[in-house]
Design an enzyme around this catalytic site. Structure first.
Site, PDB file in Angstrom:
ATOM      1  CG  HIS A 236      -1.688  -1.261   1.510  1.00 46.59           C
ATOM      2  ND1 HIS A 236      -2.714  -1.535   0.636  1.00 46.59           N
ATOM      3  CD2 HIS A 236      -1.459  -2.127   2.351  1.00 46.59           C
ATOM      4  CE1 HIS A 236      -3.322  -2.568   1.224  1.00 46.59           C
ATOM      5  NE2 HIS A 236      -2.398  -3.011   2.287  1.00 46.59           N
TER       6      HIS A 236
HETATM    7  C1  BDR Z   1      -2.366   0.829   5.485  1.00 50.44           C
HETATM    8  O1  BDR Z   1      -2.469   0.142   6.958  1.00 50.44           O
HETATM    9  C2  BDR Z   1      -1.462  -0.226   7.367  1.00 50.44           C
HETATM   10  O2  BDR Z   1      -1.567  -1.496   8.008  1.00 50.44           O
HETATM   11  C3  BDR Z   1      -0.452  -0.283   6.320  1.00 50.44           C
HETATM   12  O3  BDR Z   1       0.948   0.199   6.868  1.00 50.44           O
HETATM   13  C4  BDR Z   1      -0.851   0.830   5.275  1.00 50.44           C
HETATM   14  O4  BDR Z   1      -0.371   2.127   5.769  1.00 50.44           O
HETATM   15  C5  BDR Z   1      -3.249  -0.135   4.586  1.00 50.44           C
HETATM   16  O5  BDR Z   1      -4.544  -0.040   5.186  1.00 50.44           O
END
Ligand code: BDR
Ligand code: CA
Length: 322
Positions: A236
């Site tokens: 992400h």
């Molecule tokens: C986001 O949530 C976190 O767990 C990850 O690092 C990312 O920033 C994805 O939903």
């Protein structure tokens, strides 16, 4: 031309990939990293950020710790998808030295104010530090070149049916930054809808691991990510960093973004209004709310996921070739 950047993060396996991507990108000049409690506690996210930078040969980049909890309502303990250590159990060496002594919001303000060029800020964790920065130093924050946020979703969430993790962790901060900002900062939102489709498969992990020790750590961390999003492992936060260097791989639409701060099952949901008539006309985007307009945000609604993964692999494997 290089672009001066700051990264606010909560490493986090995909935060690690975002940091490695930034360190491997000659187009970006990483001026500092701030940390926030989120995936794991603030002590861990700070230590992880410093360890990852040291791994990438960038132990010189200052790291400043910020908020350990959300602004208004602390979240209940949650089992992190990133493991207890936040990095899938890979046990990176702890670097020498110490974090910067300033709190994150103060550090961000000083870094932006001291820069002779415009600075872009990536926010890839809960938005607590960014909300504090905007609230405390609005005149300095207003000079940001751009804020790029990984967070929110147009469709379903990940941590709840309605909410994406970063917004769910601190909805009031996300509201302050996205829906009712103190300052007019051009803002890009890279939501879950796009990032959960941008993942690494087995062959990609093998390519990373074969690159050398840095790629090997990255591949092992990604292998420990309990993301629950299907066979490919999402990255992400790295997608947010790559969105700046590869706009040609992204489809962007202007929208207004509201954040649900109620206490019911929708808490932390983002309402991304993509109706063409909903976006104010050109020239009034990012207008602070005191003139009664919800600011528009550039929302990445689609990406060439395979090309984004290739760009990531190309960059991160360079770190082992230097
Ligand atoms: C986001 O949530 C976190 O767990 C990850 O690092 C990312 O920033 C994805 O939903
Ligand atoms: Ca993150």
């Amino acid at each position: 031309m290089t672009r001066a950047v700051l990264i606010d993060c909560d490493p986090g396996i995909d935060d690690m990939m975002a940091l490695l991507t930034a360190c491997a990108s000659p187009e970006l000049e990483l001026r500092g990293v701030t940390t926030v409690g989120g995936n794991v506690g603030i002590e861990r996210t700070t230590r992880n950020a410093r360890s990852v930078l040291a791994l990438a040969g960038r132990g010189d980049v200052p790291v400043a710790a910020g908020a350990k909890r959300s602004l208004v309502r602390a979240v209940a303990r949650h089992d992190s998808a990133h493991g207890d250590d936040g990095l899938g159990g890979i046990e990176l060496p702890v670097p020498d030295g110490r974090p910067d002594r300033r709190p994150a919001a103060e550090f961000l303000a000083a870094a932006v104010e001291a820069s002779t060029e415009p600075v872009a800020l990536f926010a890839v964790g809960p938005l607590t530090n960014v909300a504090l920065f905007y609230a405390t130093y609005p005149d300095i924050a207003a000079t940001l070149d751009r804020l790029v946020v990984m967070g929110g979703s147009i469709g379903p969430g990940n941590i709840t049916p309605a909410a994406e993790f970063n917004v769910w962790f601190d909805p009031e901060a996300a509201y302050r930054v996205l829906a009712e900002p103190d300052v007019a900062v051009p803002t890009t939102l890279v939501p879950l809808d796009v990032t959960r489709r941008t993942g690494l498969g087995e062959a990609d992990l093998a390519r990373l691991a074969a690159a050398g020790p840095i790629g090997g750590y990255a591949a092992r961390a990604l292998g420990g990510y309990r993301h629950g999003a299907g066979p490919a492992i999402p990255v992400h936060d790295a997608v947010a960093v790559l969105s700046v260097m590869h706009p040609e791989l992204m489809t962007v639409r202007r929208a207004t973004v509201q954040v649900e701060t109620g206490l019911g099952p929708g808490r932390g949901a983002t309402l991304v209004d993509l109706r063409p008539e909903a976006a104010p006309a050109e020239g009034v985007d990012a207008t602070p709310v005191d003139v009664g307009v919800v600011p528009t945000v550039d929302v990445v609604v689609d990406a060439d996921s395979r090309a984004v993964v290739e760009a990531l692999l190309d960059r991160v494997t360079r770190l082992d070739r230097r």
